[in-house]
Design a protein around this motif. Sequence first.
Motif, PDB file in Angstrom:
ATOM      1  N   GLY A 143      57.374 -11.910 -63.670  1.00 43.53           N
ATOM      2  CA  GLY A 143      58.314 -11.588 -64.602  1.00 43.53           C
ATOM      3  C   GLY A 143      59.159 -10.378 -64.459  1.00 43.53           C
ATOM      4  O   GLY A 143      60.305 -10.330 -64.882  1.00 43.53           O
ATOM      5  N   LEU A 144      58.173  -9.561 -63.946  1.00 36.34           N
ATOM      6  CA  LEU A 144      58.984  -8.069 -64.000  1.00 36.34           C
ATOM      7  C   LEU A 144      60.161  -8.183 -62.605  1.00 36.34           C
ATOM      8  O   LEU A 144      61.090  -7.639 -62.752  1.00 36.34           O
ATOM      9  N   LEU A 147      63.239  -9.638 -64.292  1.00 35.82           N
ATOM     10  CA  LEU A 147      63.835  -8.678 -65.079  1.00 35.82           C
ATOM     11  C   LEU A 147      64.454  -7.512 -64.078  1.00 35.82           C
ATOM     12  O   LEU A 147      65.761  -7.136 -64.518  1.00 35.82           O
ATOM     13  N   PHE A 150      67.775  -9.400 -62.752  1.00 38.09           N
ATOM     14  CA  PHE A 150      68.695  -9.428 -63.651  1.00 38.09           C
ATOM     15  C   PHE A 150      69.198  -8.195 -64.055  1.00 38.09           C
ATOM     16  O   PHE A 150      70.496  -8.045 -63.990  1.00 38.09           O
ATOM     17  N   THR A 151      68.576  -7.069 -63.989  1.00 39.87           N
ATOM     18  CA  THR A 151      68.991  -5.666 -64.292  1.00 39.87           C
ATOM     19  C   THR A 151      70.045  -5.335 -63.101  1.00 39.87           C
ATOM     20  O   THR A 151      71.213  -4.881 -63.376  1.00 39.87           O
ATOM     21  N   VAL A 237      60.141  -1.006 -67.010  1.00 36.84           N
ATOM     22  CA  VAL A 237      60.738  -1.558 -67.952  1.00 36.84           C
ATOM     23  C   VAL A 237      61.592  -0.581 -68.567  1.00 36.84           C
ATOM     24  O   VAL A 237      62.713  -0.909 -69.532  1.00 36.84           O
ATOM     25  N   CYS A 240      64.698  -0.455 -66.910  1.00 38.90           N
ATOM     26  CA  CYS A 240      65.643  -1.876 -66.739  1.00 38.90           C
ATOM     27  C   CYS A 240      66.186  -1.661 -68.048  1.00 38.90           C
ATOM     28  O   CYS A 240      67.204  -2.109 -68.374  1.00 38.90           O
TER      29      CYS A 240
END
Length: 260
Positions: A143-144, A147, A150-151, A237, A240
Motif C-alpha cells: 500500500g505504501l 501511495l 500516486f504521489t 506518509v 506523500c
Amino acid sequence: MSAILYDGTAVLGRHLQRIKHAPAILIMTQTMPIVFLLFFGYVFGSALAMPGSDYRAFLVPGMLVATAANGIMTGMFTAAQDSHRGVMDRFRTLPMSRSAIPLGQAVADLLTTAVGLVPLMLVGLAMGWRIDGGAPQALGAFGLLLLFRFTTTWIGILLGLASQSEEAAGQLGSATFMLPLLSNAYIPTDGLPGWLRTVAEWNPISAVATAVRDLFGNAPVPTDAAWPVTHPVAGSVLWCAVLLALCVPLAVRRYARGGQ
C-alpha cells in the motif's frame, strides 16, 4: 463529488484504452525494472559489501520503490503529450470537472503499476528475496508503494502540464533516473560523504525504501540517519501528504488555466 467521480471514471477508461492500444509502451515500462533488478542483483551485487542473497534482499525493496518513483516520468510524459496534441484543450471545452482529468490519469497509472509490481516481485522471489514480515506488514508495504506512486504521478502531471512539450518532458523525465541513485534504493547511505549522505537521506525515496524494507522484514531501520529514515513509515506518509497537498491543487489549477 459525484461529478468528479463520474468524469474521472470516464477519463480513467480513456487512459486504460490508450494502454490497451499501445501495448509496447506497457511492456517496456514493465520489463525495464526487471532488467535493472537482474543487472544490479547479479552484476553489482558481487562487488558490494553485501554479496549474494543479502544484497538482493536489500535491493528488491529499493527497486520496487524506484519503480514507484518512475511515476514522475510517466505522469509528466502523458500529461505533456495530451497538452501538446490538444487533447487537454478539447477536454476544457466539455462540461467536465477540472479535477477529474488529472485524477483519471493518476488512477489509471496507479492501477497499471499495481499490476506491474507483481512480476517484479516474482522475479525478486526467484532471485532469493523473501518477505520475512507478516501478512499485514507486507500489505502495508504494498500500500505504501502505491501511495508513493500516486504521489509521484501527480508530481509528473504538474510538470507535464507546465512544460506542454513532449520533447521537454522526455528530456526532463530522463533526468529523473538520477533520483533513486541519490537515495538508499540501491546502496546504503552510511558510506557516503557527509553532505551527500544528508541529501540522500532527505530524499523521499530513502524514507519509502527504508519503510518497505522494514515492513517486508528485509533490513533493520537505521538509528543514526536523518529523521525520515529513522522513522520511515511516518516519514514516508508525511512526505506523500506534503507533496500531494502541494501538487494536486497546482496541477488542477494549471490544467484549468491551460496555456495561460
